[in-house]
Design an enzyme around this catalytic site. Structure first.
Site, PDB file in Angstrom:
ATOM      1  CB  CYS A  58       3.635  -4.581  -6.799  1.00  0.00           C
ATOM      2  SG  CYS A  58       4.595  -5.155  -5.431  1.00  0.00           S
ATOM      3  N   GLY A  74       0.464  -9.786  -9.466  1.00  0.00           N
ATOM      4  CA  GLY A  74       0.705 -10.268  -8.107  1.00  0.00           C
ATOM      5  C   GLY A  74      -0.503 -11.032  -7.614  1.00  0.00           C
ATOM      6  CG  ASN A 126       4.990  -1.977  -9.540  1.00  0.00           C
ATOM      7  OD1 ASN A 126       4.744  -1.682 -10.705  1.00  0.00           O
ATOM      8  ND2 ASN A 126       5.641  -3.071  -9.233  1.00  0.00           N
ATOM      9  N   GLY A 127       7.726  -1.853  -7.335  1.00  0.00           N
ATOM     10  CA  GLY A 127       9.127  -1.663  -7.679  1.00  0.00           C
ATOM     11  C   GLY A 127       9.993  -2.201  -6.575  1.00  0.00           C
ATOM     12  CE1 TYR A 165       4.739 -14.222 -18.751  1.00  0.00           C
ATOM     13  CE2 TYR A 165       6.024 -13.288 -16.969  1.00  0.00           C
ATOM     14  CZ  TYR A 165       5.112 -14.217 -17.426  1.00  0.00           C
ATOM     15  OH  TYR A 165       4.563 -15.126 -16.571  1.00  0.00           O
TER      16      TYR A 165
END
Ligand code: SF4
Length: 485
Positions: free
Chosen positions: A16, A42, A121-122, A262
């Site tokens: 996300c 995402g 997010n998570g 990344y």
């Protein structure tokens, strides 16, 4: 939906990106741009909620890229107001591969003191237990997303205002979360006590912005102010600016080290360090730890590029673009026929034969997950006439799944979970295969003495198997943690 990365099926995937803006005209337009800059986090779906004093809350949630949906004037006119938040998702817990539009965030809740929308997010590691408890107590869930638990916990809180209800709710939640939320007049940002997932604050004229990454502040011309601290909640209003609250017991931070390797875009800043520069430094460390005699250093595009530049610089081996990415690989060729589908990597990447032929090639990639793509790339390089192929990997072996908002295959599917380095080399069929050490990675992100084994400075669970937050739902499902040494 085409993958954003040419090897998306063989990479860990961040799930996300979140963005919010307050205090500007037509905030949703800024949010759309911010989400566009966060699209790498995402690609499956996106959503925006806005609030206008005369028109109330409005929302739009769509499958697909931000640029294909939130550029329509007709749609954006339905999202008026000076306050908006948004979310892009890959796929969060509960519905991988079969997402319904109701799973797409932001989620909205109507409370007695007014509405609130929330984007997360998570991953909540105790979401199953919370969901069971909430359903038993009468909550009716609309989606399969664990993030909806936060809205239901807020609904049950007895606090008098929404930020306090959110504090209450988030104290019950375990795992990794960065949250952007809004009421009619407030933009709210929160990071979990360990600060596993990122969240930054920006200034946009008289207004403010919250974003997963700084690259999305750049696109709207906002000035980067600072990171939201681990365990910090900021409540932002147009009149009073930023108020900072510390709702959680202070803990030592454990930011996701893979963001450096990344997930984040190379033009973002994390902890006052350029992600590009950190990745280049990872290449430098990798060259020091794993030297090899070779003629050419090539990145596996695009995420291996800065590390390859660092490797070439440190080793003195010439750098070259031995693999060229087709920038226009869009939807057109996605699975029209079996024959094209089988071409796989070749549709997305091509080897620069003239450069490769007869050379001993060092290929630098950011990670090896299943190893399927590494094998295909090796074949392409050998087909092009390379004399030797040596893989150098800018992260330690990925041997454990992530439970903190990153999509990882089950442990058995991770190459490094079932094979030693030598077995992996043999499996991939390359002349040599070496990974950066965990200490080397820590040095590259700025920890001069490497990893502190007693109290690691980052989350590195996918490499070390040491999870900073117990993944309680997964343990219930039978996941076996690493045995204590
Ligand atoms: S397990 Fe790996 S990918 Fe997940 S948060 Fe930790 S370091 Fe990041």
């Amino acid at each position: 939906m085409p993958p954003a990365h040419p090897f998306d099926d063989d990479k860990l995937k961040e799930e996300c990106g979140i963005f919010g803006v307050i205090g500007v005209t037509d905030a949703a337009n800024f949010v759309a741009l911010g989400l566009h800059a966060l699209q790498h986090r995402g690609q499956e779906a996106g959503g925006i909620v806005s609030h206008h004093p005369d028109h109330g809350f409005n929302n739009a949630r769509r499958f697909g890229y931000v640029r294909d949906n939130f550029t329509s004037q007709k749609l954006m006119e339905t999202l008026p107001g000076p306050l908006a938040i948004g979310h892009v998702r890959y796929s969060t817990a509960g519905s991988k591969g079969q997402t319904q539009i109701r799973d797409v965030q932001p989620f909205f809740g109507e409370f007695s003191m007014g509405g609130a929308a929330i984007a997360h997010n998570g991953n909540i590691t105790n979401a199953d237990a919370l969901r069971r408890e909430l359903i038993e107590r009468g909550s009716i869930f609309q989606s399969s997303s664990d993030s909806e638990c936060i809205i239901h916990l807020m609904a049950r809180s007895l606090q008098r205002n929404i930020p306090e209800r959110m504090e209450d709710a988030l104290r019950r939640v375990e795992g990794a979360f960065s949250v952007v939320a809004m009421t009619r007049t407030k933009l709210i940002g929160v990071r979990d006590p360990l600060g596993v997932r990122p969240l930054v604050l920006g200034k946009l004229g008289d207004g403010w912005a919250l974003s997963s990454e700084t690259c999305a502040l750049d696109i709207i011309g906002a000035e980067y102010v600072r990171e939201i601290d681990p365990g910090e909640m900021v409540v932002i209003t147009a009149e009073h600016g930023v108020e900072s609250i510390r709702p959680f017991r202070p803990q030592k931070s454990r930011f996701c080290i893979f963001e450096h390797v990344y997930f984040s875009r190379p033009d973002s800043i994390i902890g006052d360090r350029s992600v590009y520069e950190t990745r280049r430094q990872i290449g430098v460390e990798l060259a020091r730890e794993t030297p090899i005699e070779a003629d050419l250093v090539c990145p596996v595009p695009d995420s291996g590029t800065p590390a390859a530049i660092g490797y070439a610089h440190e080793s003195g081996i010439p750098y070259g673009m031995g693999i060229i990415r087709n920038q226009y690989m869009g939807r057109t060729f996605i699975e029209p026929t079996e024959q094209i589908r089988n071409m796989g990597v070749r549709l997305k990447l091509n080897v620069n034969r003239a450069l490769i032929k007869g050379k001993r090639v060092v290929l630098v990639d950011d990670s090896v997950v299943r190893g399927t793509t590494s094998r295909k790339i090796k074949e392409m390089i050998l087909d092009a006439g390379a004399a030797e192929v040596h893989f150098r990997i800018a992260s330690p072996p990925t041997a454990w799944p992530c439970f903190y908002g990153v999509d990882t295959p089950q442990r058995e599917k991770l190459l490094a979970a079932t094979m030693s380095e030598d077995e992996m080399r043999e499996h991939l069929g390359v002349d040599s295969l070496k990974f950066i050490s965990l200490d080397g990675l820590y040095r590259a992100v700025g920890e001069a003495s490497g990893r502190d084994p007693k109290s690691p400075q980052y989350c590195d669970a996918c490499f070390s198997g040491e999870y900073p937050v117990e993944p309680s739902d997964m343990l219930e499902k039978g996941f076996q943690m690493k045995a204590a040494e």
